[in-house]
Design a protein around this motif. Structure first.
Motif, mmCIF file in Angstrom:
data_model
loop_
_atom_site.group_PDB
_atom_site.id
_atom_site.type_symbol
_atom_site.label_atom_id
_atom_site.label_comp_id
_atom_site.label_asym_id
_atom_site.label_seq_id
_atom_site.Cartn_x
_atom_site.Cartn_y
_atom_site.Cartn_z
ATOM 1 N N GLY A 14 27.771 158.576 158.768
ATOM 2 C CA GLY A 14 29.343 158.442 158.270
ATOM 3 C C GLY A 14 29.259 157.050 158.422
ATOM 4 N N HIS A 15 29.337 156.056 159.626
ATOM 5 C CA HIS A 15 30.358 155.195 160.255
ATOM 6 C C HIS A 15 28.945 154.038 159.011
ATOM 7 C CE1 HIS A 15 31.779 156.746 164.408
ATOM 8 N NE2 HIS A 15 32.406 156.602 163.553
ATOM 9 N N ILE A 16 27.933 154.486 159.410
ATOM 10 C CA ILE A 16 27.385 153.422 158.278
ATOM 11 C C ILE A 16 27.950 153.354 157.334
ATOM 12 C CG2 ILE A 16 24.520 152.456 158.046
ATOM 13 C CD1 ILE A 16 23.887 153.970 160.506
ATOM 14 N N PHE A 73 41.552 152.055 153.583
ATOM 15 C CA PHE A 73 40.745 153.428 153.795
ATOM 16 C C PHE A 73 39.995 154.229 152.704
ATOM 17 C CE2 PHE A 73 45.159 154.435 154.893
ATOM 18 C CZ PHE A 73 44.593 154.451 155.975
ATOM 19 N N LEU A 74 38.497 154.448 153.181
ATOM 20 C CA LEU A 74 37.895 154.259 152.774
ATOM 21 C C LEU A 74 37.450 155.729 152.699
ATOM 22 C CD1 LEU A 74 35.150 151.363 152.825
ATOM 23 C CD2 LEU A 74 36.684 151.493 151.075
ATOM 24 N N MET A 75 37.611 157.045 151.274
ATOM 25 C CA MET A 75 37.075 157.690 152.135
ATOM 26 C C MET A 75 35.323 158.356 152.197
ATOM 27 S SD MET A 75 39.839 160.217 151.536
ATOM 28 C CE MET A 75 38.942 161.440 151.229
ATOM 29 N N ALA A 76 35.119 159.044 153.221
ATOM 30 C CA ALA A 76 33.624 159.580 153.500
ATOM 31 C C ALA A 76 33.858 160.225 151.961
ATOM 32 C CB ALA A 76 33.918 160.094 154.592
ATOM 33 N N ASP A 77 32.426 159.624 152.044
ATOM 34 C CA ASP A 77 31.092 159.779 150.753
ATOM 35 C C ASP A 77 30.452 160.974 151.357
ATOM 36 O OD1 ASP A 77 28.006 161.203 150.015
ATOM 37 O OD2 ASP A 77 28.606 159.576 148.496
ATOM 38 N N GLY A 123 37.798 154.414 157.608
ATOM 39 C CA GLY A 123 36.857 155.565 156.934
ATOM 40 C C GLY A 123 38.185 157.508 157.156
ATOM 41 N N LEU A 124 38.543 157.918 156.179
ATOM 42 C CA LEU A 124 39.362 158.879 156.213
ATOM 43 C C LEU A 124 38.027 159.980 155.948
ATOM 44 C CD1 LEU A 124 41.871 157.975 153.766
ATOM 45 C CD2 LEU A 124 41.832 157.957 156.405
ATOM 46 N N ARG A 125 37.947 161.729 156.173
ATOM 47 C CA ARG A 125 37.112 162.062 156.303
ATOM 48 C C ARG A 125 37.799 163.433 155.687
ATOM 49 N NH1 ARG A 125 34.386 162.720 161.968
ATOM 50 N NH2 ARG A 125 36.777 162.937 162.420
ATOM 51 N N ALA A 126 39.338 163.632 156.512
ATOM 52 C CA ALA A 126 40.087 165.051 155.740
ATOM 53 C C ALA A 126 41.333 164.492 155.616
ATOM 54 C CB ALA A 126 40.002 166.284 156.962
ATOM 55 N N ILE A 127 42.406 165.411 155.264
ATOM 56 C CA ILE A 127 44.077 165.580 155.628
ATOM 57 C C ILE A 127 44.409 165.067 156.863
ATOM 58 C CG2 ILE A 127 46.069 166.353 155.292
ATOM 59 C CD1 ILE A 127 45.192 165.288 152.718
ATOM 60 N N ALA A 128 43.393 165.885 157.902
ATOM 61 C CA ALA A 128 43.673 165.179 159.118
ATOM 62 C C ALA A 128 43.356 163.883 159.858
ATOM 63 C CB ALA A 128 43.381 166.478 159.943
ATOM 64 N N ASP A 129 42.874 163.330 158.986
ATOM 65 C CA ASP A 129 43.048 161.711 159.516
ATOM 66 C C ASP A 129 43.127 161.042 159.032
ATOM 67 O OD1 ASP A 129 40.248 162.938 160.675
ATOM 68 O OD2 ASP A 129 38.747 161.597 159.107
ATOM 69 N N PHE A 130 44.307 161.591 157.815
ATOM 70 C CA PHE A 130 44.860 160.918 156.387
ATOM 71 C C PHE A 130 46.715 160.118 157.774
ATOM 72 C CE2 PHE A 130 48.798 159.816 154.097
ATOM 73 C CZ PHE A 130 48.180 159.300 153.971
ATOM 74 N N GLU A 131 46.918 162.214 158.305
ATOM 75 C CA GLU A 131 47.698 161.515 159.048
ATOM 76 C C GLU A 131 48.440 161.118 159.855
ATOM 77 O OE1 GLU A 131 48.585 166.202 159.939
ATOM 78 O OE2 GLU A 131 48.526 166.448 158.017
#
Length: 163
Positions: free
Chosen positions: A16-18, A121-125, A93-101
């Motif tokens: 995910g980081h990569i 912000f880049l949304m995770a694939d 990087g953002l994976r979910a709503i919790a990350d965004f908050e």
């Protein structure tokens, strides 16, 4: 020159980081990967080990993308690190709503500290949205297979650490 800073603990670096690093390279001329010392998280790998893992992946990605990538350990405020490396952009990087908050609060604080540094912000694939270093470590600790979440060298480091 557009300089971006992608900060994290990278304990360990995941696919995910990569993915975020590879995509951030499309946005900047130079990407600084800030490896946070972050003693409060009690990392599994030492700072030196995490930097080495990130450098190995960064070298490969720099060749692949043609973007200059530098690994920079830091233990100060993120906004101060951005200033230290002359970054105009912080990449998250953002994976979910919790990350965004959480990230939303961080952006607000960083804008007060220095409004000249923008956050992108880049949304995770979709393939990587579930990957979190914490979960990877837990799976590895309990003897699970993490090859779908990390590169082969990182998998080997996890196997060695938990053997």
């Amino acid at each position: 020159m557009r300089i971006g800073l992608y900060p994290g603990t990278f304990d360990p670096i995941t696919l995910g980081h990569i993915d975020i690093i590879r995509r951030a390279c499309l946005l900047v001329d130079r990407l600084v990967i800030g490896v946070a010392i972050n003693r409060d998280k009690g990392p599994l790998f030492s700072l030196e080990e995490r930097v080495a893992m990130v450098e190995a992946e960064a070298d490969r990605l720099a060749r692949e993308t043609g973007t200059e990538i530098v690994v920079h350990p830091f233990d100060n405020l993120l906004i101060d690190c951005a200033r230290d490396v002359n970054a105009q952009v912080i990449v998250r990087g953002l994976r979910a709503i919790a990350d965004f908050e959480y990230e939303y609060q961080m952006v607000g604080m960083n804008r007060v500290l220095d409004a000249s540094v923008e956050t992108v912000f880049l949304m995770a694939d979709a393939h990587y949205q579930a990957i979190a270093s914490k979960l990877v470590k837990e799976i590895a600790r309990l003897g699970g297979d993490v090859r779908n979440f990390v590169t082969a060298p990182v998998n080997e480091a996890l196997l060695e650490r938990y053997s």
